[in-house]
Design an enzyme around this catalytic site. Structure first.
Site, PDB file in Angstrom:
ATOM      1  N   LYS A  69      47.234  56.623  -8.635  1.00  0.00           N
ATOM      2  CA  LYS A  69      46.808  55.882  -9.825  1.00  0.00           C
ATOM      3  C   LYS A  69      45.761  56.678 -10.598  1.00  0.00           C
ATOM      4  O   LYS A  69      44.907  57.341 -10.012  1.00  0.00           O
ATOM      5  CB  LYS A  69      46.259  54.519  -9.413  1.00  0.00           C
ATOM      6  CG  LYS A  69      45.969  53.574 -10.579  1.00  0.00           C
ATOM      7  CD  LYS A  69      45.528  52.199 -10.066  1.00  0.00           C
ATOM      8  CE  LYS A  69      45.240  51.239 -11.209  1.00  0.00           C
ATOM      9  NZ  LYS A  69      44.821  49.906 -10.713  1.00  0.00           N
ATOM     10  N   SER A 144      47.252  45.984 -12.517  1.00  0.00           N
ATOM     11  CA  SER A 144      47.065  47.131 -13.395  1.00  0.00           C
ATOM     12  C   SER A 144      47.730  48.410 -12.881  1.00  0.00           C
ATOM     13  O   SER A 144      47.860  49.395 -13.616  1.00  0.00           O
ATOM     14  CB  SER A 144      45.569  47.404 -13.597  1.00  0.00           C
ATOM     15  OG  SER A 144      44.939  47.720 -12.371  1.00  0.00           O
ATOM     16  N   SER A 168      45.877  43.847  -8.491  1.00  0.00           N
ATOM     17  CA  SER A 168      46.463  44.994  -9.195  1.00  0.00           C
ATOM     18  C   SER A 168      47.363  45.889  -8.367  1.00  0.00           C
ATOM     19  O   SER A 168      48.032  46.759  -8.910  1.00  0.00           O
ATOM     20  CB  SER A 168      45.355  45.843  -9.829  1.00  0.00           C
ATOM     21  OG  SER A 168      44.771  45.163 -10.902  1.00  0.00           O
TER      22      SER A 168
END
EC number: 6.3.5.7
Length: 475
Positions: A69, A144, A168
């Site tokens: 990420k 996210s 997330s």
């Protein structure tokens, strides 16, 4: 190369060909991809793979590509939190989890798209544009950590790392039909994670199977002196890969079902719970009355912490800088023009909650509610081994559907934020579908009892085929 490889599949491919060839195949898939899951790929990936082939790099993940990420620091590889304000930022150091992965021989293949500064449930707020859900390109992948889930679901990485502040990792795992784990708060070092809300977030893995989740956790988990919230408690995740839930006591919280939950989602989750009963586990309903206050408390705390954390981004040391006659004007212009709308909204709300005259009314009250939510979990785990509920109240929604109504996006986090407030671990596993879209079963455990989650999730996988479903088909 066949898509959707597990870690063991990748190792077999490496043995039959080479780590370099496997890595090159993934890079080719990424290059041809249409889902916008990556923000960049690593120029050093092939070099690492070559070192694996020469025996210069070894370890339990030797040659296995992993996607990271974009808010986790990677030395020499851009880390921007999918925000214009960090455009061009290349960290001079690795996050603790990256150090661990490199020591284990993993190949960092690239960085994945995300909601800007991890603020969102759809990956629509990224400065790189939205990531497309591999199951339906008109729908969001969740957020996210949407890119991290989407690239695994699309077969563009066998494993990935995300971060989970209020769901997330679990939300995109559910929306994209993969497995995602949020560890206990303190179980994985946050050193090198660009923070949104320090007291809530944890780094966690995503994969196509529970076995791979356990393997990654055994690498990245454990104590790190550089993170003051890190706890020195060793967990053997792979030892919990046992296909046996006989005697497992499951609590099913009433508050996580009912109004607002999609009927197809609810049916899939109940089918999963009934499957556990067939496997000689037992379940019973339980009430967690403070759940109704959790969402408001979560957003008050998260936005307050965000307003403090993001104060450091002003164009002085990195990222774009706007002109101004003095520092205050320069910083104000830089932040106004380079933070996205959602990030600005959360900074403003957090600043308001912390302001004089309102801190006691909002922020301190939210902390009190947080304690009540944690007490709900403490009472539940006095009687149950795990809790089970839908990960998300609905399947992936259409791109643009909630952009103009941010409150509606906040509300769909209702089943995931309580665990971040309490700091307990949870895992989302595929358990069926609703209107052809994946549904996630959320399994919640007590603090540092990841073993119970992995055992329960692994047993479910061994007795069902939901985790084998791929985009274009329904299990």
């Amino acid at each position: 190369m066949t898509k959707w490889l597990s870690i063991s599949d990748v190792k077999e491919k490496i043995a039959a060909t080479s780590a370099e060839e496997v890595t090159a195949s993934y890079l080719e898939l990424i290059d041809k991809s249409s889902i916008n899951g990556y923000t960049c790929t690593s120029d050093g990936a092939l070099d690492t793979a070559k070192m694996v082939d020469k025996g210069e790099v070894a370890g339990p993940l030797a040659g296995v590509p992993i996607a990271i990420k974009d808010n986790i620091s990677t030395k020499g590889l851009a880390t921007t939190c999918s925000s214009k304000i960090l455009e061009g930022y290349v960290p001079p150091y690795d996050a603790h989890v990256i150090e661990r992965l490199k020591e284990a021989g993993a190949v960092i293949i690239g960085k994945t798209n995300m909601d800007e500064f991890a603020m969102g449930t759809s990956t629509e707020s990224s400065c790189y544009g939205v990531t497309l859900n591999p199951w339906d390109h008109e729908r969001v992948p969740g957020g996210s950590s949407g890119g991290s889930a989407a690239v695994v679901a699309a077969g563009e990485a066998p494993i990935s790392l995300g971060s989970d502040t209020g769901g997330s990792v679990r939300c995109p795992a559910a929306f994209c039909g993969v497995v995602g784990l949020k560890p206990t708060y303190g179980a994985v070092s946050r050193y090198g994670l660009i923070s949104y809300a320090n007291s809530l977030e944890q780094i966690g893995p995503m994969a196509t199977c529970v076995e791979d989740i356990a393997a990654v956790m055994d690498v990245i988990g454990g104590y790190d002196a550089r993170d003051s919230t890190s706890i020195d408690k060793k967990i053997d995740h792979q030892a919990a890969l046992i296909d046996d839930v006989k005697g497992l006591k499951i609590g099913v919280p009433d508050e996580y079902f009912g109004e607002g939950v999609d009927s197809g989602t609810e049916n899939a989750v109940w089918d999963a719970i009934n499957k556990y009963e067939e496997m000689d586990a037992s379940w019973e309903k339980v009430s967690m009355p403070n759940t109704k206050y959790a969402l408001a408390a979560y957003y008050t705390i998260a936005m307050s912490e965000a307003s403090s954390n993001l104060a450091r981004f002003d164009g002085t040391r990195y990222g774009p800088r706007n002109d101004g006659e003095n520092w205050h004007v320069m910083a104000s212009k830089t932040r106004a023009e380079n933070f996205g709308k959602e990030v600005q909204r959360r900074i403003l709300l957090g600043t308001y909650a912390l302001s004089a005259g309102y801190q006691d009314k909002y922020y301190l009250k939210a902390l009190q509610v947080r304690t009540l939510v944690k007490q709900d979990f403490d009472r539940a785990f006095a009687n149950f081994d795990v809790l089970m509920a839908p990960t998300m109240p609905l399947p992936a929604f259409k791109i643009g559907e909630m952009v103009e109504d941010p409150l509606s996006q906040y509300l769909i986090d209702v089943n995931t934020v309580p665990m971040n407030l309490a700091g307990v671990p949870c895992i989302s596993v595929p358990c069926g579908s609703s209107d052809g879209l994946p549904v996630g079963l959320q399994i919640i455990g007590n603090h540092f009892d990841e073993a119970a989650l992995i055992r329960a999730a692994y047993s479910f996988e061994k007795n069902t085929d939901h985790h084998k479903a791929r985009p274009g088909e329904v299990a």
